[in-house]
Design an enzyme around this catalytic site. Structure first.
Site, short mmCIF file in Angstrom:
data_model
loop_
_atom_site.label_atom_id
_atom_site.label_comp_id
_atom_site.label_asym_id
_atom_site.label_seq_id
_atom_site.Cartn_x
_atom_site.Cartn_y
_atom_site.Cartn_z
N CYS A 193 45.51 37.97 36.17
CA CYS A 193 45.85 38.87 35.07
C CYS A 193 45.86 38.11 33.74
CB CYS A 193 47.20 39.54 35.22
SG CYS A 193 47.45 40.34 36.79
N ARG A 213 40.14 36.92 33.59
CA ARG A 213 41.31 36.66 34.44
C ARG A 213 41.61 37.82 35.40
NH1 ARG A 213 44.30 32.55 32.87
NH2 ARG A 213 46.09 33.40 33.98
N GLU A 233 28.50 35.29 45.21
CA GLU A 233 29.59 35.82 44.38
C GLU A 233 29.11 36.75 43.28
OE1 GLU A 233 31.91 32.93 42.20
OE2 GLU A 233 30.16 31.67 41.90
N GLU A 293 26.71 25.07 46.82
CA GLU A 293 26.99 25.68 45.52
C GLU A 293 25.96 26.77 45.21
OE1 GLU A 293 29.31 25.90 43.58
OE2 GLU A 293 28.53 26.38 41.61
N HIS A 350 20.76 23.15 64.73
CA HIS A 350 21.91 23.33 65.63
C HIS A 350 22.47 24.75 65.56
CE1 HIS A 350 21.89 19.09 66.55
NE2 HIS A 350 21.74 18.86 65.26
N TRP A 404 44.53 41.89 37.69
CA TRP A 404 43.88 41.57 38.95
C TRP A 404 44.95 41.85 40.00
CZ3 TRP A 404 44.50 38.20 43.13
CH2 TRP A 404 43.37 38.01 43.95
N LYS A 456 38.66 34.64 37.18
CA LYS A 456 38.30 33.28 36.79
C LYS A 456 39.37 32.27 37.14
CE LYS A 456 35.56 30.48 34.50
NZ LYS A 456 34.40 30.09 35.32
N ASN A 491 52.05 38.40 34.50
CA ASN A 491 50.99 37.76 35.26
C ASN A 491 51.67 36.89 36.32
OD1 ASN A 491 48.82 36.19 36.16
ND2 ASN A 491 48.90 34.82 34.41
N GLY A 492 51.49 37.24 37.58
CA GLY A 492 52.13 36.44 38.64
C GLY A 492 52.60 37.34 39.76
N LYS A 540 26.95 30.64 44.47
CA LYS A 540 26.57 31.35 43.24
C LYS A 540 25.91 32.68 43.58
CE LYS A 540 28.41 29.87 40.88
NZ LYS A 540 29.29 28.76 40.88
#
Ligand code: F6R
Length: 615
Positions: free
Chosen positions: A2, A27, A495, A488, A511, A75, A610, A101-102, A492
């Site tokens: 948030c 955020r 996401e 990576e 394998h 969020w 983020k 926020n939390g 990318k």
């Protein structure tokens, strides 16, 4: 997560708050809200959706006049994203209003207690419980808002950055912080509150960052005073002068922040080593290491903790430290490390890597390692962030603000800092000859220009993206230093485009994952010269004989892989240990273009944020 924004002063609060929320949308962006005090009453608008949706709603339904206000972009943690669960939240009397926020962990027991006392709740949030607890304290103890906030916070368990105001006291905002970031911008008898400085940077460069367990009563006509939440101790604020500028946090002509940030990498890498790397003098100067050299020289091992992309940078660093400096390294997900009772001694060095400097799991891992006596070194991008403050020493990446949710320039600049660190230790330990050291320094200086060269392949990468944009699965393969690059690349893609992708060490393919390969499966292979080129060529043959589609990153002038692959992207030649800095760029661009072609929100992918300040 948030984002929170607040304003009190002589300007209209609403435009500052909505613009600030837009800058903080990285955020969290599942709902948003504002509360503005117009001199008599609080006007509140909130909605599920983005800040753009909030603007439409607020501008058509409420009066926006007023010089005091707070806003929130969410969020969701407690309660699904909907209009009612969005912040701000009122207290039952309607006098108090809060943004948070939390997470308040014991909110259910507090809610039960308040319900017994007659409080009712509209939303499913922990935040509405907190604001009513504050109101209850105000009533029963007969104290002012600041004190009520303080007493209430001592009764809750959790993490928070909050801002609260009381319509009966419209010259003040009370803020407090534990675990989530909170900055106060200090203007000329006006104050800005925000999760980071981006909402107020165009108004003031002066900022106070609250420490954990600190609160502040921000009152017009008065200086800010900070108070410890636990024990009333008063502290005078340390006002920092920020160097950030507005241009850095705007898109600058690019369609998306992600693209801008990909293109910023030559400059960002240069900024990362500027003043530190002195090839002509054969020197690397890094204050955080120079002042703690003994610790590094006597360390038994380095443990790297991080999450996501930063964890991938940590994996590259493992190769670099072990290969160049001959120091044993372990790389751990911070979220696993913190809960698995790891063996840590005072001879260990823990390196915590984090773009935001706020990731909750990484912070907890740092605290654990410190308790056990390890020396903790931070590699962060955000100056003044919680991790930067919590670590014993560190090195900033100097990438500049990264707004796109998918990390790009953070990754390459983290690798740059860690390379400098490894090179410096290699030299100090005498593992490196002068000439090898010099070769590395001069090559590192060429990297920004070489990244620039890779970016010239953008048009070609867009064509390749068009061919594979409808794939449902993709495989990414790399060996050695480029195995983390494969991981990576896959992260990318998944996401931002929501295509399932897996990164694998190329030799591990046989394998298991080889069973997936058919003529529908694109396989992105990092096949640059040096390292294990011949072995990767064999892996490519194996894919080819099973009709997989091969898209390879190759060194300029390559012929062998070029003959086998369906598409190649060339990158300039460099040392193997620096190759991740180049090889990762085409994969970033590829994910970007595929996501755009699929109509995805590249800068704000679904379900992500983020800065992950919850565990
Ligand atoms: C991926 C991404 C995340 C972050 C992770 C850690 O593109 O951005 O995986 O890397 O959440 O964040 P920081 O580096 O801020 O600790």
């Amino acid at each position: 997560m948030c984002g929170i924004v607040g304003y009190i002063g002589h300007r209209e609060a609403y435009p500052i708050i909505v613009k600030g929320l837009q800058r903080l949308e990285y955020r969290g962006y599942d709902s948003a809200g504002v509360a503005i005090f117009d001199g008599e009453k609080i006007n509140l608008a909130k909605t599920k959706g983005k800040v753009e949706d909030l603007k439409k709603k607020a501008e058509s339904t409420i009066s926006l006049k007023g010089n005091l206000g707070i806003g929130h972009t969410r969020w969701a943690t407690h309660g699904v994203p909907n209009d009612i669960n969005s912040h701000p939240h009122y207290s039952n009397s309607g006098d108090l209003v809060i943004i948070h926020n939390g997470i308040i962990e014991n909110y259910e027991s507090v809610k039960k207690e308040l319900t017994k006392r007659g409080y009712t709740f509209e939303s499913d949030t922990d935040t509405e419980v907190l604001i009513n607890l504050i109101e209850e304290v105000q009533k029963t103890e007969g104290v002012k808002l600041g004190q009520a906030v303080q007493i209430a916070l001592n009764e809750v368990v959790g993490a928070y950055a909050i801002a609260v105001f009381d319509k009966k006291k419209p010259d003040e905002i009370v803020v407090a912080k534990l675990g989530s970031p909170l900055a106060i911008g200090v203007g000329d008898n006006e104050f800005f509150i925000a999760s980071d400085a981006s909402p107020f940077i165009e108004f003031t460069n002066n900022a106070v960052y609250l420490e954990d367990e600190e609160m502040a009563i921000i009152r017009l006509g008065k200086e800010i005073k900070l108070r410890k939440i636990k024990n009333d101790a008063v502290a005078y604020p340390n006002i920092l002068e920020l160097k950030m500028n507005l241009e850095e946090i705007e898109k600058g002509g690019y369609d998306h922040f992600m693209l801008k940030e990909i293109y910023e990498q030559p400059r960002a890498i240069l900024d990362t080593y500027r003043g530190r790397l002195r090839a002509s003098q054969g020197l690397i100067k890094m204050a955080g290491i120079d002042q703690n050299l003994e610790k590094f020289m006597n360390a038994n091992r380095i443990i790297i903790v991080a999450c996501g992309t930063s964890w991938h940078a940590g994996l590259v660093a493992e190769y670099i430290f072990e290969d160049l400096a001959r120091i044993p390294v372990e790389v751990e997900y911070a979220s696993e490390f913190r809960y698995r009772n790891p063996v840590i001694t005072d001879k260990d060095i823990l390196i915590a890597i984090s773009q935001s400097g706020e990731t909750a799991d990484t912070l907890a891992a740092i605290k654990l390692a410190k308790e056990k006596g390890a020396f903790v070194f931070g590699v962060c991008n955000v100056v003044g962030s919680s991790i930067a403050r919590e670590t014993d020493a560190g090195a900033y990446t100097h990438a500049g603000p990264e707004i796109g949710v998918a990390s790009t320039k953070a990754f390459t600049t983290q690798i740059t800092v860690l390379t400098l660190l490894a090179l410096k230790l290699a030299k100090e330990k005498g593992v490196f000859s002068e000439s090898r050291f010099h070769e590395f320094l001069t090559e590192l200086e060429t990297i920004p220009a070489k990244v620039e060269k890779v970016l010239e392949s953008n048009a070609l990468i867009e064509i390749i993206a068009d061919v594979y944009k409808d794939s449902t699965n993709c495989l990414y393969l790399g060996r050695g230093y480029n195995f983390p690059v494969a991981l990576e690349g896959a992260l990318k893609l998944k996401e931002i485009s929501y295509i399932h992708a897996e990164g694998y060490p190329a030799a591990e393919m046989k394998h298991g994952p080889i069973a997936l390969i058919d003529d529908q499966m694109p396989v992105f292979v990092i096949a640059t010269k040096k390292g294990h080129y011949e072995k990767v060529v064999s892996n490519i043959q194996e894919i080819k004989s099973r009709k997989g589609k091969i898209i390879a990153i190759v060194t300029e002038g390559d012929t062998q892989v070029t003959e086998l692959a369906d598409h190649v992207v060339e990158v300039p030649e460099t040392l193997e240990s620096l190759s991740p800095l180049l090889n990762t760029i085409p994969l970033q661009l590829l994910s970007y273009h595929i996501a755009v072609m699929r109509g995805c929100n590249v800068d704000q992918p679904r379900n992500l944020a983020k800065s992950v300040t919850v565990e």
